[in-house]
Design an enzyme around this catalytic site. Structure first.
Site, PDB file in Angstrom:
ATOM      1  N   GLY A   1       0.793  -1.190   0.048  1.00 25.03           N
ATOM      2  CA  GLY A   1       0.050   0.014   0.052  1.00 25.03           C
ATOM      3  C   GLY A   1       0.734   1.313   0.037  1.00 25.03           C
TER       4      GLY A   1
ATOM      5  N   GLY B   1       1.044   3.316  -2.333  1.00 20.48           N
ATOM      6  CA  GLY B   1       0.344   4.478  -2.910  1.00 20.48           C
ATOM      7  C   GLY B   1      -0.562   5.235  -2.055  1.00 20.48           C
TER       8      GLY B   1
ATOM      9  N   ASP C   1      14.502  -4.586  -6.647  1.00 18.10           N
ATOM     10  CA  ASP C   1      14.070  -5.132  -8.260  1.00 18.10           C
ATOM     11  C   ASP C   1      15.171  -4.299  -8.861  1.00 18.10           C
ATOM     12  OD1 ASP C   1      11.560  -5.970  -6.755  1.00 18.10           O
ATOM     13  OD2 ASP C   1      10.662  -4.342  -7.647  1.00 18.10           O
TER      14      ASP C   1
ATOM     15  N   GLU D   1      14.892  -3.542 -12.136  1.00 16.87           N
ATOM     16  CA  GLU D   1      14.585  -2.130 -12.793  1.00 16.87           C
ATOM     17  C   GLU D   1      14.405  -0.961 -11.998  1.00 16.87           C
ATOM     18  OE1 GLU D   1      12.466  -4.917 -12.454  1.00 16.87           O
ATOM     19  OE2 GLU D   1      11.767  -5.818 -14.689  1.00 16.87           O
TER      20      GLU D   1
ATOM     21  N   HIS E   1     -16.517   7.482 -17.661  1.00 15.30           N
ATOM     22  CA  HIS E   1     -16.418   6.746 -16.212  1.00 15.30           C
ATOM     23  C   HIS E   1     -16.444   7.889 -15.083  1.00 15.30           C
ATOM     24  CE1 HIS E   1     -14.776   2.943 -17.741  1.00 15.30           C
ATOM     25  NE2 HIS E   1     -14.617   3.551 -18.748  1.00 15.30           N
TER      26      HIS E   1
ATOM     27  N   CYS F   1     -19.828   2.861 -19.299  1.00 16.45           N
ATOM     28  CA  CYS F   1     -18.985   2.725 -20.628  1.00 16.45           C
ATOM     29  C   CYS F   1     -19.617   1.456 -21.194  1.00 16.45           C
ATOM     30  CB  CYS F   1     -17.465   2.665 -20.211  1.00 16.45           C
ATOM     31  SG  CYS F   1     -16.664   3.117 -21.699  1.00 16.45           S
TER      32      CYS F   1
ATOM     33  N   LYS G   1      13.806  -9.033  10.852  1.00 18.90           N
ATOM     34  CA  LYS G   1      14.670  -9.278   9.938  1.00 18.90           C
ATOM     35  C   LYS G   1      14.486  -8.883   8.520  1.00 18.90           C
ATOM     36  CE  LYS G   1      18.122 -11.520  11.248  1.00 18.90           C
ATOM     37  NZ  LYS G   1      19.132 -10.839  12.490  1.00 18.90           N
TER      38      LYS G   1
ATOM     39  N   GLU H   1       6.503   8.711  -5.414  1.00 24.16           N
ATOM     40  CA  GLU H   1       6.472   7.396  -5.075  1.00 24.16           C
ATOM     41  C   GLU H   1       7.315   6.568  -5.885  1.00 24.16           C
ATOM     42  OE1 GLU H   1       2.666   5.677  -4.967  1.00 24.16           O
ATOM     43  OE2 GLU H   1       3.418   3.575  -4.842  1.00 24.16           O
TER      44      GLU H   1
ATOM     45  N   ASP I   1      -2.634   3.986  -8.314  1.00 22.77           N
ATOM     46  CA  ASP I   1      -2.304   4.869  -7.247  1.00 22.77           C
ATOM     47  C   ASP I   1      -2.419   6.364  -7.577  1.00 22.77           C
ATOM     48  OD1 ASP I   1      -1.265   2.945  -5.530  1.00 22.77           O
ATOM     49  OD2 ASP I   1       0.620   2.972  -6.325  1.00 22.77           O
TER      50      ASP I   1
ATOM     51  N   GLY J   1     -15.580  -2.540 -19.557  1.00 26.40           N
ATOM     52  CA  GLY J   1     -14.925  -3.475 -19.618  1.00 26.40           C
ATOM     53  C   GLY J   1     -14.572  -3.504 -21.283  1.00 26.40           C
TER      54      GLY J   1
ATOM     55  N   GLU K   1     -16.639   7.319 -11.959  1.00 27.63           N
ATOM     56  CA  GLU K   1     -15.843   6.781 -10.737  1.00 27.63           C
ATOM     57  C   GLU K   1     -14.542   7.517 -10.547  1.00 27.63           C
ATOM     58  OE1 GLU K   1     -16.427   5.130 -13.500  1.00 27.63           O
ATOM     59  OE2 GLU K   1     -14.920   3.354 -13.889  1.00 27.63           O
TER      60      GLU K   1
HETATM   61  N1  GLN Z   1     -14.673  -2.100 -24.760  1.00 24.78           N
HETATM   62  C1  GLN Z   1     -15.501  -0.683 -24.807  1.00 24.78           C
HETATM   63  C2  GLN Z   1     -14.841   0.123 -25.890  1.00 24.78           C
HETATM   64  O1  GLN Z   1     -13.807   0.032 -25.971  1.00 24.78           O
HETATM   65  C3  GLN Z   1     -16.075  -0.066 -23.691  1.00 24.78           C
HETATM   66  C4  GLN Z   1     -14.457   0.407 -22.836  1.00 24.78           C
HETATM   67  C5  GLN Z   1     -14.677   0.717 -21.476  1.00 24.78           C
HETATM   68  O2  GLN Z   1     -15.987   0.157 -20.693  1.00 24.78           O
HETATM   69  N2  GLN Z   1     -13.949   1.256 -20.699  1.00 24.78           N
HETATM   70  O3  GLN Z   1     -15.388   1.183 -26.401  1.00 24.78           O
END
Ligand code: GLN
Length: 552
Positions: free
Chosen positions: A16, A18, A146, A148, A523, A385, A188, A139, A71, A358, A525
């Site tokens: 955690g 971030g 690592d 990198e 979006h 979306c 440790k 951060e 983050d 998605g 959110e």
């Molecule tokens: N896959 C869809 C598009 O590319 C929706 C993308 C998403 O939900 N962010 O338009």
């Protein structure tokens, strides 16, 4: 000139960092300072846009369209500031810049090396746009050790020397495992990770110690002795049930006081004033979290339901809306590929249905099933979306009778269908006309970032936003195909209540006569914050509470 705080992580990933960096920012803000948040990610990808949410969690989108590590979502939510692509760096991006310079001939005559060429670019990134900011919190992604990460640690070593102790600070987030049989916290692994940092010339100033139980004095003394860190700078970072409880915990452990002491600032600040500010802000939130009077269950139908980080902004936006509505939100995660009967059983138990964003056709039939359920059973529905695109497909198929309605995204080679969701070949972007086609690259060719949207009066969308023009963040390739299917969409009972300013691209849709059915192409959110919850999520939760007879 800014003060710089570098946050590194030791022992293992997922501690955690971030959230720790965000809390540091939030605590300094409470003391009246301005902060800037930056993230340096050692992986070689140019940006996280093409990385799998299965492994890395959500891709966070900034106003300027930068696809960033999740983050940044924590940074924006905890501090309320708006970050930009200029605050995010990956090794891929640095090499891209250095190689472009090499091709231009900027380094003629020299070998290109990690030190100084790569480290110089990292340094420039850290220092850029920090004038006038009291604290820049950087951060460093990954875990110390690592391969990198080496150039980043080297850069912070150099900067610490160049700017001196009064201007820089190193905070190392580490982990103390608790061995049950021995009833002991083990130091440790932390000693090893600090030694690794020291071997690269970096001495941490503060150890932030993640553990499941409080740190006994002798453990603090041991860490102080073996890690060469003052005992008062060995700070416990106990596991918290809710991330919003962490700033109060860190403050109680003295983290912000020790940071100010290190820099020799604000040491005379009245404790009373700080306690008051702390209580007003985080204390109020704490009470809302710990003692909600209502409860509601929301189903989220997703593809990545096993890795909750894949939907972190979404779950955060839901909890913010919960705080606002004095309600605890219980999320029922439904796998979009579940058997329809099981899904129906699960859906009958919830007060609201959310279909998030998605990509690809996997799981889309299950999501369409859930949308149909919400429409027919008048369950409050929020689509985001892909959720909007599937709500259009569902309506066109099941209400308008366009049975082969689909999205171009779901068609395999040679397959056909009525693409009510399609690639828009050209459209007006923020300041220019943009183009794309099926051959466009997968990285960086989406409609990304904040775009304005105009909202029709008298709609649910207007009632939610209370404004005729809003701006939300986008991340998608496909759009509602109103050019060809406006009739079918209207017959489906779908009303377009928000569009792009030129009126061409639908941005928000809703159903009249349904208690609450709304979906957005962007979006929302990404812009919800604990101290300013997003109105769309707040109204969705309110509708769910009304549906479960707990509303006002
Ligand atoms: N896959 C869809 C598009 O590319 C929706 C993308 C998403 O939900 N962010 O338009």
């Amino acid at each position: 000139m800014s003060h710089f705080i570098f946050v590194t992580g030791g022992v293992m990933s997922s501690l955690g960092k971030g959230i720790a960096a965000s809390c540091i920012g939030a605590l300094l803000q409470l003391r009246g300072y301005s902060v800037k948040m930056k993230k340096l990610d050692p992986y070689i990808n140019v940006d996280p846009g093409t990385m799998s949410p299965y492994k890395h969690g959500e891709v966070f989108v900034m106003d300027d369209g930068c696809e960033a590590d999740l983050d940044f979502g924590h940074y924006e939510r905890f501090t309320g500031i708006t970050c930009s692509g200029a605050d995010s760096l990956t090794t891929g991006r640095i090499y891209e810049q250095v190689l472009a310079k090499e091709r231009r001939g900027d380094y003629l005559g020299s070998d290109i090396q990690v030190i100084p060429h790569i480290t110089t670019e990292i340094k420039a990134f850290i220092l850029r746009n920090t004038d006038g900011v009291d604290f820049t919190i950087c951060e460093i992604g990954g875990t110390v050790g690592d391969i990198e990460g080496l150039p980043y640690i080297e850069t912070l070593r150099q900067l610490s020397i160049e700017m001196g102790k009064q201007r820089t600070m190193r905070i190392h987030l580490t982990f103390l495992p608790y061995i049950k049989v021995a009833e002991e916290l083990k130091t440790k692994p932390t000693q090893h990770s600090v030694r690794q940092l020291q071997s690269m010339g970096v001495q941490p100033d503060i150890l932030l110690c993640r553990s499941e139980c409080s740190l006994p004095e002798d453990v603090k003394s041991k860490l102080s002795m073996f890690c060469n860190v003052e005992k008062s700078n060995v700070i416990a970072a106990l596991d918290a049930d809710n991330i919003h409880l962490i700033p109060t915990q860190y403050h109680a452990e003295g983290l912000d006081r020790q940071i100010c002491r290190h820099f020799g600032i604000n040491t005379n600040a009245s404790d009373e004033k700080i306690e008051f500010a702390m209580n007003e802000r985080w204390g109020t939130l704490r009470r809302a979290i710990l003692h909600p009077h209502k409860i509601t269950k929301i189903a989220v139908i997703g593809k990545y339901t096993k890795l909750k980080d894949a939907y972190i902004s979404l779950t955060q936006a839901l909890s913010h809306a919960g705080f606002e509505n004095d309600a605890k939100i219980e999320i029922t995660w439904i796998n979009a590929e579940d058997d329809p009967d099981d899904m129906e059983r699960a859906l009958s138990q919830v007060a609201g249905i959310l279909v998030p964003g998605g990509f690809s056709s996997r799981g889309t039939e299950g999501k369409i099933f859930a949308i149909k359920y919400a429409r027919e059973n008048r369950v409050p529905f929020l689509g985001i979306c892909l959720g909007l695109q599937l709500a259009v497909i569902e309506g066109c198929r099941n209400v308008a009778g366009l049975t082969d309605a689909t999205s171009r995204e779901f068609l395999e080679d040679g397959e056909t269908g009525s693409c009510v969701i399609d690639l828009m070949k050209s459209w007006t972007g923020a300041d220019k006309v943009e183009h794309r086609d099926e051959h466009s690259d997968k990285g960086g060719t989406m409609r990304l970032g904040s775009y304005p949207c105009k909202i029709a009066l008298g709609t649910l969308a207007f009632d939610v936003y209370k404004r005729e023009e809003i701006a939300e963040r986008h991340r998608h390739r496909y759009e509602v195909n109103v050019e060809e299917y406006a009739d079918a969409i209207e017959r489906a009972g779908i009303f377009i209540s928000g569009t792009s300013l030129d009126g061409k691209l639908p941005e928000i849709i809703e159903r009249k006569g349904h208690p609450f059915f709304i979906a957005t192409q962007p979006h929302p959110e990404f812009k919800s914050r604990p101290f300013s919850p997003h109105p769309l999520f707040c109204r969705f939760i309110r509708a769910a509470l009304v549906a479960s007879k707990q509303g006002w």
